[in-house]
Design an enzyme around this catalytic site. Structure first.
Site, PDB file in Angstrom:
ATOM      1  N   GLU A  91      26.530  83.815   6.054  1.00  9.44           N
ATOM      2  CA  GLU A  91      27.048  83.487   4.719  1.00  9.44           C
ATOM      3  C   GLU A  91      27.493  82.033   4.660  1.00  9.44           C
ATOM      4  O   GLU A  91      27.993  81.484   5.651  1.00  9.44           O
ATOM      5  CB  GLU A  91      28.216  84.414   4.372  1.00  9.44           C
ATOM      6  N   CYS A  98      38.681  82.084   3.897  1.00 10.10           N
ATOM      7  CA  CYS A  98      38.691  81.946   5.360  1.00 10.10           C
ATOM      8  C   CYS A  98      38.816  83.303   6.050  1.00 10.10           C
ATOM      9  O   CYS A  98      39.696  84.096   5.713  1.00 10.10           O
ATOM     10  CB  CYS A  98      39.882  81.100   5.789  1.00 10.10           C
TER      11      CYS A  98
HETATM   12  C1  LIG Z   1      36.426  81.812  10.328  1.00 17.17           C
HETATM   13  S1  LIG Z   1      37.089  80.429  11.176  1.00 17.17           S
HETATM   14  C2  LIG Z   1      35.643  79.578  11.742  1.00 17.17           C
HETATM   15  C3  LIG Z   1      35.970  78.339  12.500  1.00 17.17           C
HETATM   16  C4  LIG Z   1      36.485  78.502  13.921  1.00 17.17           C
HETATM   17  N1  LIG Z   1      35.838  79.536  14.617  1.00 17.17           N
HETATM   18  C5  LIG Z   1      37.980  78.696  13.919  1.00 17.17           C
HETATM   19  O1  LIG Z   1      38.407  79.812  14.141  1.00 17.17           O
HETATM   20  O2  LIG Z   1      38.691  77.712  13.728  1.00 17.17           O
HETATM   21  C6  LIG Z   1      37.612  79.362   9.871  1.00 17.17           C
HETATM   22  C7  LIG Z   1      39.063  79.469   9.536  1.00 17.17           C
HETATM   23  O3  LIG Z   1      39.343  80.786   9.066  1.00 17.17           O
HETATM   24  C8  LIG Z   1      40.620  81.159   9.524  1.00 17.17           C
HETATM   25  N2  LIG Z   1      40.724  82.606   9.443  1.00 17.17           N
HETATM   26  C9  LIG Z   1      40.155  83.525  10.245  1.00 17.17           C
HETATM   27  N3  LIG Z   1      40.485  84.780   9.833  1.00 17.17           N
HETATM   28  C10 LIG Z   1      41.284  84.627   8.751  1.00 17.17           C
HETATM   29  C11 LIG Z   1      41.917  85.536   7.865  1.00 17.17           C
HETATM   30  N4  LIG Z   1      41.814  86.848   8.013  1.00 17.17           N
HETATM   31  N5  LIG Z   1      42.659  85.037   6.844  1.00 17.17           N
HETATM   32  C12 LIG Z   1      42.777  83.700   6.667  1.00 17.17           C
HETATM   33  N6  LIG Z   1      42.176  82.784   7.460  1.00 17.17           N
HETATM   34  C13 LIG Z   1      41.440  83.246   8.496  1.00 17.17           C
HETATM   35  C14 LIG Z   1      40.621  80.603  10.929  1.00 17.17           C
HETATM   36  O4  LIG Z   1      41.907  80.554  11.439  1.00 17.17           O
HETATM   37  C15 LIG Z   1      40.011  79.244  10.710  1.00 17.17           C
HETATM   38  O5  LIG Z   1      41.011  78.319  10.335  1.00 17.17           O
END
Ligand SMILES: C[S@@+](CC[C@H](N)C(=O)[O-])C[C@H]1O[C@@H](n2cnc3c(N)ncnc32)[C@H](O)[C@@H]1O
Ligand code: SF4
Length: 363
Positions: free
Chosen positions: A104, A348
């Site tokens: 996505e 996110c």
């Molecule tokens: C999906 S991650 C991808 C990038 C990388 N793997 C990382 O974790 O930084 C992107 C952002 O989404 C945040 N994130 C992950 N799960 C989340 C959630 N359930 N609610 C809000 N932010 C979230 C992560 O902390 C990160 O800042």
């Protein structure tokens, strides 16, 4: 970079494409077929204007278009758009790769005339953070550099002003991300300023070191989520391999070398990491750095994420604002990360490339 129109003027303008990309293969193929160099440049310009198929590049002779199609297949970009969903200022797109992997991509228009694309770097993610929908589905595979770049230049949207490597996956666990960064920042190809690219990581230390060396102007976000190593290891299991301390030491050297700000992401989960102790330890972690003014904390409100730890809950919006205000009062530069698209699972941590199929619609 603005396209240069006259083919003859292009011959010495475009650098050769990085190895490991379809453009590098096309370049080599055209050279071995004896095509003059400007043919390659015509193709790149056509891609920048939104051509998706070799057949769309009318500047190329029919015989060359047929030869390229026979060798590489009809489409230049290796992604097929499967479904789209929109809400607020956000559009979420489900793509499928030629091998059937799903990913996505989220495009946001968060102020007039300004757009950003949040790209996926992996189909799924193998790092298993307790709060993340992508982590819950596991890793299918790394995306190729072409698959990453194709999300940015897809004809569905005009060239974005900024790109965030913050979609599905851990960017720095995928070596193809470095090729994608090269392509996106090279004038004549992506042509984006590296400062308009953000890479978010939970801290894959050897690759973080490499990123600071090879792309020092790219904006870095390190996902922290807890100042306490034992708890961080529960939330972000990669902590057991590459500690937060090790990653922060890399960033300490980086901010001194480039005098640019880095971001620390702090996902606030009610009753888990939002206590007074967390607040003080996080503030201490930042203010004890040699250059604390170059570390900016982005506080993110937890979004409900399919497959995440069912005990995780979002704090109130007021609690997030208070946490930010208290960090500031303790001398930390901090803001709340604005997020849109939670209602369509586009915020996110909510990307998992499954539910969009219910909203399948043609491109
Ligand atoms: C999906 S991650 C991808 C990038 C990388 N793997 C990382 O974790 O930084 C992107 C952002 O989404 C945040 N994130 C992950 N799960 C989340 C959630 N359930 N609610 C809000 N932010 C979230 C992560 O902390 C990160 O800042
Ligand atoms: S938060 Fe980042 S590293 Fe953790 S599982 Fe999700 S995508 Fe992977």
């Amino acid at each position: 970079m603005r396209p240069v129109r006259h083919p003859a003027a292009l011959v010495n303008v475009l650098p050769t494409p990085p190895p490991g990309t379809v453009l590098a293969d096309v370049y080599a193929h055209l050279a071995s077929a004896g095509a003059p160099p400007y043919r390659y440049h015509q193709l790149v310009l056509a891609l920048q204007r939104g051509a998706q198929r070799f057949d769309d590049v009318s500047e190329l002779p029919r015989s060359l278009r047929d030869a390229l199609t026979a060798r590489f297949g009809p489409t230049v970009l290796p992604l097929e758009l499967v479904a789209v969903r929109s809400a607020e200022q956000v559009e979420k797109v489900l793509f499928e790769t030629r091998s059937g992997a799903r990913l996505e991509t989220v495009r946001s228009r968060y102020r007039a005339g300004w757009s950003s694309v949040c790209v996926s770097t992996q189909a799924g993610c193998g790092l298993g953070c307790s709060f993340c929908a992508t982590g819950a589905i596991g890793l299918a595979r790394n995306l190729t550099a072409d698959e990453i770049c194709a999300q940015v230049v897809h004809r569905r949207w005009a060239a974005p002003d900024s790109v965030a490597f913050m979609g599905m996956g851990e960017a720095l666990a995928n070596p193809h991300v470095f090729t994608a960064l090269e392509l996106l920042t090279t004038p004549g190809y992506g042509g984006l300023s590296p400062r308009r690219i953000t890479v978010s990581t939970v801290g894959f230390a050897p690759s973080l070191e490499r990123l600071t060396r090879e792309h020092p102007q790219v904006t870095i976000t390190l996902s922290v989520h807890s100042p306490f190593p034992a708890q961080r290891a529960e939330l972000v299991p990669l902590e057991r391999r590459f500690s937060l301390a090790e990653n922060l030491a890399i960033l300490d050297r980086h901010v001194v070398a480039v005098r640019r700000k880095v971001y620390l992401a702090y996902l606030l989960i009610a009753g888990v990491n939002d206590s007074e102790d967390h607040l003080r330890a996080l503030a201490q972690l930042v203010t004890s750095r040699a250059r604390p003014e170059l570390f900016h904390v982005s506080v993110i409100r937890y979004n409900d994420a399919s497959g995440a730890d069912p005990s995780h809950r979002a704090p109130s919006a007021q609690r997030v604002d208070d946490f930010v205000a208290q960090l500031r009062a303790l001398g930390v530069r901090a803001t709340r990360r604005q997020q849109f698209g939670a209602s369509i699972d586009a915020a996110c941590g909510q990307l998992h490339a499954r539910s969009l199929l219910r909203n399948r619609r043609p491109s």
